[in-house]
Design a protein around this motif. Sequence first.
Motif, PDB file in Angstrom:
ATOM      1  N   HIS A   1       0.856  -1.188   0.000  1.00 17.05           N
ATOM      2  CA  HIS A   1       0.000   0.000   0.000  1.00 17.05           C
ATOM      3  C   HIS A   1       0.885   1.228   0.000  1.00 17.05           C
ATOM      4  O   HIS A   1       1.927   1.262   0.654  1.00 17.05           O
ATOM      5  CB  HIS A   1      -1.005   0.004   1.159  1.00 17.05           C
TER       6      HIS A   1
ATOM      7  N   ASP B   1       6.030   1.887   7.304  1.00 17.01           N
ATOM      8  CA  ASP B   1       4.667   1.425   6.967  1.00 17.01           C
ATOM      9  C   ASP B   1       4.092   2.254   5.848  1.00 17.01           C
ATOM     10  O   ASP B   1       3.463   3.251   6.091  1.00 17.01           O
ATOM     11  CB  ASP B   1       3.798   1.502   8.233  1.00 17.01           C
ATOM     12  N   MET B   2       4.210   1.805   4.564  1.00 10.55           N
ATOM     13  CA  MET B   2       5.094   0.758   4.147  1.00 10.55           C
ATOM     14  C   MET B   2       5.786   1.069   2.842  1.00 10.55           C
ATOM     15  O   MET B   2       6.124   0.200   2.080  1.00 10.55           O
ATOM     16  CB  MET B   2       4.338  -0.586   4.067  1.00 10.55           C
TER      17      MET B   2
ATOM     18  N   GLU C   1      -5.227   1.240   2.421  1.00  8.38           N
ATOM     19  CA  GLU C   1      -5.022   0.278   3.507  1.00  8.38           C
ATOM     20  C   GLU C   1      -5.218   0.942   4.857  1.00  8.38           C
ATOM     21  O   GLU C   1      -5.799   0.367   5.766  1.00  8.38           O
ATOM     22  CB  GLU C   1      -3.617  -0.342   3.417  1.00  8.38           C
ATOM     23  N   GLU C   2      -4.739   2.172   4.969  1.00  8.34           N
ATOM     24  CA  GLU C   2      -4.796   2.853   6.269  1.00  8.34           C
ATOM     25  C   GLU C   2      -6.210   3.300   6.623  1.00  8.34           C
ATOM     26  O   GLU C   2      -6.463   3.795   7.725  1.00  8.34           O
ATOM     27  CB  GLU C   2      -3.833   4.053   6.292  1.00  8.34           C
TER      28      GLU C   2
ATOM     29  N   ASP D   1       4.119  -6.218   4.560  1.00  6.55           N
ATOM     30  CA  ASP D   1       3.525  -5.229   5.474  1.00  6.55           C
ATOM     31  C   ASP D   1       3.475  -5.735   6.916  1.00  6.55           C
ATOM     32  O   ASP D   1       2.805  -5.140   7.751  1.00  6.55           O
ATOM     33  CB  ASP D   1       2.104  -4.879   4.990  1.00  6.55           C
TER      34      ASP D   1
HETATM   35 ZN   LIG Z   1       0.874  -0.985   6.494  1.00  5.61          ZN
END
Ligand SMILES: [Zn+2]
Length: 459
Positions: A90, A123-124, A159-160, A186
């Motif tokens: 991501h 991240d990431m 993703e977050e 991840d």
């Molecule tokens: Zn992540």
Amino acid sequence: MSELQKALDYANQNRERFLNALIEVLKIPSISTDAAFNNDVQRTAEWMADHLKGLGMENVEVMPTEGGHPVVYADYIKKPGAPTVLVYGHYDVQPADPLELWETGPFEPQVRGDLLFGRGSSDMKGQVLATFSAIESVMKSGAPDGVPVNLKFLLEGEEEIGSKNLEPFIKKHAEKFKADVSLNPDAGMMDIDQPTITYGLRGLAYLEINVWGPKADLHSGLYGGAVHNPAQALAELIAKMHDEKGRITLPGFYDSVRLLSEQERADFARLPNDDASYLEGTGVPALWGEEGYTSAERTGARPTLEVNGLLSGWTGPGSKTVLPAKAMAKISCRLVPDQTPAEVESQMVRFMEENAPKTIHWDVKKLTGSPFAIADLNNPGVKAMHEAMETVWGTRPFYRREGGSIGAVAMLQQICGVESVLVGTGLPSDNVHSPNEHLHLPTWYKGIDAFIHFFYNLG
Ligand SMILES: [Zn+2]
């Protein structure tokens, strides 16, 4: 000199360039949750796409999702018969607040000693670029026919924020993302010298139980003793959901639970997070859980049932002599292979049918759910990663199953039948999602080497 050695040498000679590429992309604030940064998120997707083109990847596309941030796709399919690796990543990041706690700007990456500071370094974006750097090393170090495996890429930008639009997207393009294994960097390592393979994630079934009795709140002096208090009835039901051995009593709850193998139990026993560390980390006076299992097993490989919230009666200041009309509990179960959220929901309904007293009405609502994910330890991708890590770190990797869920991993398994090997060079001390997020560069370089080995081992 072997092709593998040439690739490792290339990686070694190009470390500074790899680092500079990472610094460049860390400067773009791709904060997915804040619409003010939508252009930056889009720019980062395009940066990723351009980088993949530069590596020689084909069919590179920035693909829109239904109303969300785009997915970057690319592939490189040149080896009929060889395994296909789907690289997951991501490119979005968490917000940087509180800004005043950063020693240097979150989007002004800076190297201090062995550490690279910046939002997304661990991240990431750092992990994504470790993968890109490994692929570049294999592609450009003179191997006559490029990488020894077929490659596909799925880089998401949400993703977050819970991968909201990813599921319909993957469903729509399920064929495109079919692969033999997904490399998902991840997940990180347990410590600097503890390379780690995460091969399982638990699923979730989140329910709400409502219980009601009288048509309105009653005076506890006038009616207490004649009417079953819904708060008490609910508490009695919840107390019955575990037996004295800490096992869950929903009918059939353990029927589809896969047992741990001897090897898995041995791997759990090797993990540094032992019962003493749970005790210390939580501050509880004593641990609790299903009899016969360690805390690491209970949180990684056994299903659980938790009360996440309780609501009933008077909870404000002072006293009110009320016999409440209703009570509510939010209850969630963490699920392991081969349980499903739907079966747990129906088990809860059966539990209520069998146990709820005649004195109350009740209902069970499903709020949310997500499936488990697990990679077979005999998956060639797991084996290739095991050997790669063992070669680079000189020690057998740790195997862990995590208690939480990662959306894309379960989706790829459920929709495309692709198992994920979860790794990464992130460390628990990296401050991910916090101020002063950083990446430990010596570990990052080792990660690039490990990914190079991984591609050769698998091919
Ligand atoms: Zn992540």
